[in-house]
Design an enzyme around this catalytic site. Structure first.
Site, PDB file in Angstrom:
ATOM      1  N   ARG A 147       0.862  -1.173   0.000  1.00 50.72           N
ATOM      2  CA  ARG A 147       0.000   0.000   0.000  1.00 50.72           C
ATOM      3  C   ARG A 147       0.900   1.224   0.000  1.00 50.72           C
ATOM      4  NH1 ARG A 147      -3.443   2.114   5.130  1.00 50.72           N
ATOM      5  NH2 ARG A 147      -1.420   3.115   5.548  1.00 50.72           N
ATOM      6  N   TYR A 159      -2.771  11.469   6.419  1.00 50.00           N
ATOM      7  CA  TYR A 159      -2.966  10.094   6.849  1.00 50.00           C
ATOM      8  C   TYR A 159      -1.910   9.165   6.268  1.00 50.00           C
ATOM      9  CZ  TYR A 159      -4.141   5.339   6.955  1.00 50.00           C
ATOM     10  OH  TYR A 159      -4.033   3.996   7.145  1.00 50.00           O
ATOM     11  N   ASP A 212      -5.105   3.939   0.013  1.00 49.29           N
ATOM     12  CA  ASP A 212      -6.227   4.177   0.922  1.00 49.29           C
ATOM     13  C   ASP A 212      -6.590   5.662   0.907  1.00 49.29           C
ATOM     14  OD1 ASP A 212      -6.775   3.014   4.366  1.00 49.29           O
ATOM     15  OD2 ASP A 212      -8.044   4.170   2.998  1.00 49.29           O
ATOM     16  N   HIS A 214      -8.999   6.825   2.575  1.00 46.87           N
ATOM     17  CA  HIS A 214      -9.389   7.017   3.984  1.00 46.87           C
ATOM     18  C   HIS A 214     -10.623   7.891   4.155  1.00 46.87           C
ATOM     19  CE1 HIS A 214      -8.025   6.713   8.284  1.00 46.87           C
ATOM     20  NE2 HIS A 214      -7.579   5.585   7.783  1.00 46.87           N
ATOM     21  N   GLU A 238      -9.001   2.174  -1.739  1.00 49.87           N
ATOM     22  CA  GLU A 238      -9.728   1.834  -0.498  1.00 49.87           C
ATOM     23  C   GLU A 238     -10.436   3.049   0.094  1.00 49.87           C
ATOM     24  OE1 GLU A 238      -7.139   0.264   2.489  1.00 49.87           O
ATOM     25  OE2 GLU A 238      -8.667   0.337   4.046  1.00 49.87           O
ATOM     26  N   GLU A 264     -13.605  -1.330   6.571  1.00 48.37           N
ATOM     27  CA  GLU A 264     -12.909  -1.548   7.854  1.00 48.37           C
ATOM     28  C   GLU A 264     -13.679  -0.927   9.019  1.00 48.37           C
ATOM     29  OE1 GLU A 264      -9.217   0.445   6.789  1.00 48.37           O
ATOM     30  OE2 GLU A 264      -9.577   1.835   8.429  1.00 48.37           O
ATOM     31  N   ARG A 285     -13.647  -5.297   3.823  1.00 50.21           N
ATOM     32  CA  ARG A 285     -12.455  -5.030   4.629  1.00 50.21           C
ATOM     33  C   ARG A 285     -12.613  -5.255   6.133  1.00 50.21           C
ATOM     34  NH1 ARG A 285      -7.943  -4.332   4.816  1.00 50.21           N
ATOM     35  NH2 ARG A 285      -7.454  -2.141   5.156  1.00 50.21           N
ATOM     36  N   GLU A 341      -4.198  -7.586   5.053  1.00 52.22           N
ATOM     37  CA  GLU A 341      -3.338  -6.465   5.467  1.00 52.22           C
ATOM     38  C   GLU A 341      -2.501  -6.929   6.647  1.00 52.22           C
ATOM     39  OE1 GLU A 341      -5.530  -3.067   6.750  1.00 52.22           O
ATOM     40  OE2 GLU A 341      -3.790  -1.768   6.743  1.00 52.22           O
ATOM     41  N   TRP A 404     -11.295  11.822   8.691  1.00 57.17           N
ATOM     42  CA  TRP A 404      -9.867  11.493   8.844  1.00 57.17           C
ATOM     43  C   TRP A 404      -9.569  10.168   8.183  1.00 57.17           C
ATOM     44  CZ3 TRP A 404      -7.313   7.414  11.476  1.00 57.17           C
ATOM     45  CH2 TRP A 404      -5.923   7.552  11.462  1.00 57.17           C
TER      46      TRP A 404
HETATM   47  C1  CS2 Z   1      -6.164   2.119   7.787  1.00 52.97           C
HETATM   48  C2  CS2 Z   1      -6.029   1.921   9.272  1.00 52.97           C
HETATM   49  O1  CS2 Z   1      -4.958   0.111   7.611  1.00 52.97           O
HETATM   50  C3  CS2 Z   1      -5.838   0.812   7.081  1.00 52.97           C
HETATM   51  O2  CS2 Z   1      -6.451   0.537   6.045  1.00 52.97           O
HETATM   52  O3  CS2 Z   1      -7.405   2.597   7.377  1.00 52.97           O
HETATM   53  O4  CS2 Z   1      -4.685   2.032   9.606  1.00 52.97           O
HETATM   54  C4  CS2 Z   1      -6.805   2.905  10.135  1.00 52.97           C
HETATM   55  O5  CS2 Z   1      -6.329   4.210   9.891  1.00 52.97           O
HETATM   56  C5  CS2 Z   1      -6.592   2.554  11.598  1.00 52.97           C
HETATM   57  O6  CS2 Z   1      -6.906   1.214  11.782  1.00 52.97           O
HETATM   58  C6  CS2 Z   1      -7.466   3.412  12.496  1.00 52.97           C
HETATM   59  O7  CS2 Z   1      -7.334   2.952  13.814  1.00 52.97           O
HETATM   60 MG    MG Z   2      -8.034   1.717   5.564  1.00 57.36          MG
END
Ligand code: CS2
Ligand code: MG
Length: 404
Positions: A147, A159, A212, A214, A238, A264, A285, A341, A404
Site C-alpha cells: 500500500r 494520513y 487508501d 481514507h 480503499e 474496515e 475489509r 493487510e 480522517w
Molecule cells: C487504515 C487503518 O490500515 C488501514 O487501512 O485505514 O490504519 C486505520 O487508519 C486505523 O486502523 C485506524 O485505527
Molecule cells: Mg483503511
C-alpha cells in the site's frame, strides 16, 4: 464444560490493546481481541459491566447461541463498541472449541483452501523519494504487495505518513489529545496520480499497488481519482468515499474500473447490503475484531462470494495479534480470500502476545497450534498499563473538520 472466569486485560506495549480471556472448568482458556483504537475503555466497560456477568456458567461450546444471545439480547444493536465486545467473546469461544478438539481453528472452518495467505504491507513517505525507499524496504522484508501513501506538497501531516516536527523528530500518530492533521482534497487529487507514476516507473507494472483514500472524497472526486489511476492499474482504491451512504458508490462504480475496497469501519452485514448485492465493491475489509467475531465474518464472506467479492481483512498494528491470528484462520479456510493487510507489531507486543502465526516471503500462515495459536503473558501485559491515546482529527485549510 462451563465458563468459570472471564478477564478483561488492557495492556499498552507501545499502543493500547484490549483482550478478553475466558477460562473453563476444564482449565481450557480462550482469547478474544476487543481493541477499538482511541475508544478502548468504552469496550472495556461494555465487556466488564455488561457482558462478563452473563458469561460465567455458560457452555463455551454454544458459540452461535452465545453470539445471538449477546447480539439480540442487548436490544441496542450494531456499532463498533458493541461488535468489538461480542467479537472478543466469539473468538475466545472458537479458541476454546478448537483447543478442546486439539486442532488449529482453520480446521474447524472447513480446513485449508490454500497453502498460505498473501499479505500486503504499508509503504509511506513524506515525499516521493522517501516513499520509494519505503517500498524498497517492504520488498526487502518479503512483501509482494504494497500500500502506498505519500505526503502532499503544502500539507504538514496527512494520513498514513509518519510526520515529523520542526526539529525533525517523529510525531506520534496517536497522542494523549488528538493530533490535528491538515487536508486539501484538490491538492491530493492532483498529487496522487504523480505518486503512482513515480512508483510504477521505479518498480514496474507488476507490483500490486494499493492505496487508501481514507473516507475523504465526495463520490465524484472518488470517481475522478479512480479514473486518473486506471493507467497505473492499482490493486485497489480503499475507502474512497464515506460509505455509510452505500448508494454513493454507484456513481464511483459507473465511472471507473479501478477495483474498490470498503468496510474496515463496518461492523454488520447491513452496512454492506447495497454494496455487495449491487457489486459496487470488489473487497470487503472488516476485521474479525470489529465485525462481531469469526461467526459473523464467515457469514459475510460467504454472502460476498455470491457476488464475486473477496475478503481483505483489516490488519494494521491496532488489530492485536489475537485479532490477527483469528483473521488468518479464516483467511486460510474461506474460498473467496483476497488479501490480508499485515503491518506487523513491535517486538514487545509479540512478547506480550506470543503467536504461532508466521510471515515468510510476503505470506502468512496461522500455524498448527490448537485454537487460534496465541498465548497472553499476563505479567508482561500488566507491566504496560493503558495510556490514553486518540486518533488524529483532520481539518481543511479553512479549519473545517473533515473525515480522517
Ligand atoms: C487504515 C487503518 O490500515 C488501514 O487501512 O485505514 O490504519 C486505520 O487508519 C486505523 O486502523 C485506524 O485505527
Ligand atoms: Mg483503511
Amino acid at each position: 464444560m462451563k465458563i468459570v472466569d472471564a478477564q478483561v486485560v488492557v495492556t499498552s506495549p507501545g499502543r493500547n490493546f484490549v483482550t478478553l480471556k475466558l477460562t473453563t472448568d476444564d482449565g481450557l482458556t480462550g482469547l478474544g481481541d476487543a481493541t477499538l483504537n482511541g475508544r478502548e475503555l468504552a469496550v472495556v466497560s461494555y465487556l466488564t459491566d455488561h457482558v462478563v456477568p452473563l458469561l460465567t456458567g455458560r457452555d463455551p461450546h454454544r458459540i452461535e447461541d452465545t453470539w445471538q444471545y449477546l447480539y439480540r439480547g442487548a436490544y441496542w444493536r450494531r456499532g463498533p463498541v458493541t461488535m468489538a465486545a461480542i467479537a472478543a467473546v466469539d473468538v475466545a469461544l472458537w479458541d476454546i472449541k478448537a483447543k478442546a478438539a486439539g486442532l488449529p481453528l482453520y480446521q474447524l472452518l472447513g480446513g485449508a483452501s490454500r497453502d498460505r495467505v498473501r499479505a500486503y504491507g504499508h509503504a509511506n513517505g513524506r515525499d516521493i523519494p522517501e516513499l520509494l525507499d519505503s517500498v524498497r524496504a517492504r520488498l526487502a522484508e518479503g512483501y509482494q504487495a504494497v500500500r502506498i501513501q505519500s505526503g502532499i506538497p503544502g500539507l504538514k501531516a496527512v494520513y498514513g505518513v509518519h510526520s515529523t516536527d520542526d526539529d525533525g523528530a517523529p510525531v506520534l500518530h496517536q497522542q494523549a489529545r488528538p493530533l490535528v492533521e491538515d487536508w486539501d482534497t484538490d491538492a491530493y487529487l492532483r498529487h496522487t496520480p504523480t505518486v503512482f507514476e513515480a512508483v510504477r516507473a521505479e518498480f514496474g507494472a507488476e507490483l500490486p499497488l494499493l492505496h487508501d483514500a481514507h473516507h475523504r472524497l465526495s463520490p465524484v472526486q472518488a470517481a475522478r481519482l479512480g479514473r486518473d489511476l486506471e493507467p497505473y492499474r492499482p490493486f485497489w482504491l480503499e475507502d474512497c468515499t464515506p460509505a455509510e451512504n452505500q448508494e454513493a458508490l454507484r456513481l464511483v462504480r459507473r465511472n471507473t474500473t479501478t477495483p474498490l475496497a470498503v468496510g474496515e469501519v463496518f461492523n454488520t452485514v447491513h452496512d454492506y447490503q447495497t454494496l455487495i448485492s449491487e457489486q459496487l465493491i470488489d473487497y470487503v475489509r472488516s476485521a474479525v475484531t470489529h465485525f462481531g467475531g469469526v461467526t459473523p465474518l464467515r457469514k459475510l464472506f460467504d454472502y460476498a462470494a455470491q457476488f464475486q467479492i473477496r475478503s481483505a481483512v483489516h490488519g494494521p498494528e491496532d488489530i492485536s495479534p489475537v485479532g490477527m491470528a483469528a483473521a488468518l484462520h479464516l483467511d486460510l479456510a474461506v474460498h473467496n480470500f483476497g488479501i490480508q493487510e499485515y503491518s506487523g507489531h513491535t517486538p514487545l507486543t509479540d512478547e506480550v502476545f506470543r503467536h504461532a502465526y508466521t510471515f515468510t516471503d510476503g505470506h502468512l500462515h496461522p500455524g498448527e497450534a490448537p485454537g487460534i495459536g496465541v498465548e497472553l503473558d499476563l505479567d508482561l501485559a500488566a507491566a504496560h498499563p493503558y495510556e490514553a491515546a486518540y486518533l488524529p482529527v483532520n481539518r481543511l485549510q479553512d479549519g473545517t473538520v473533515h473525515d480522517w
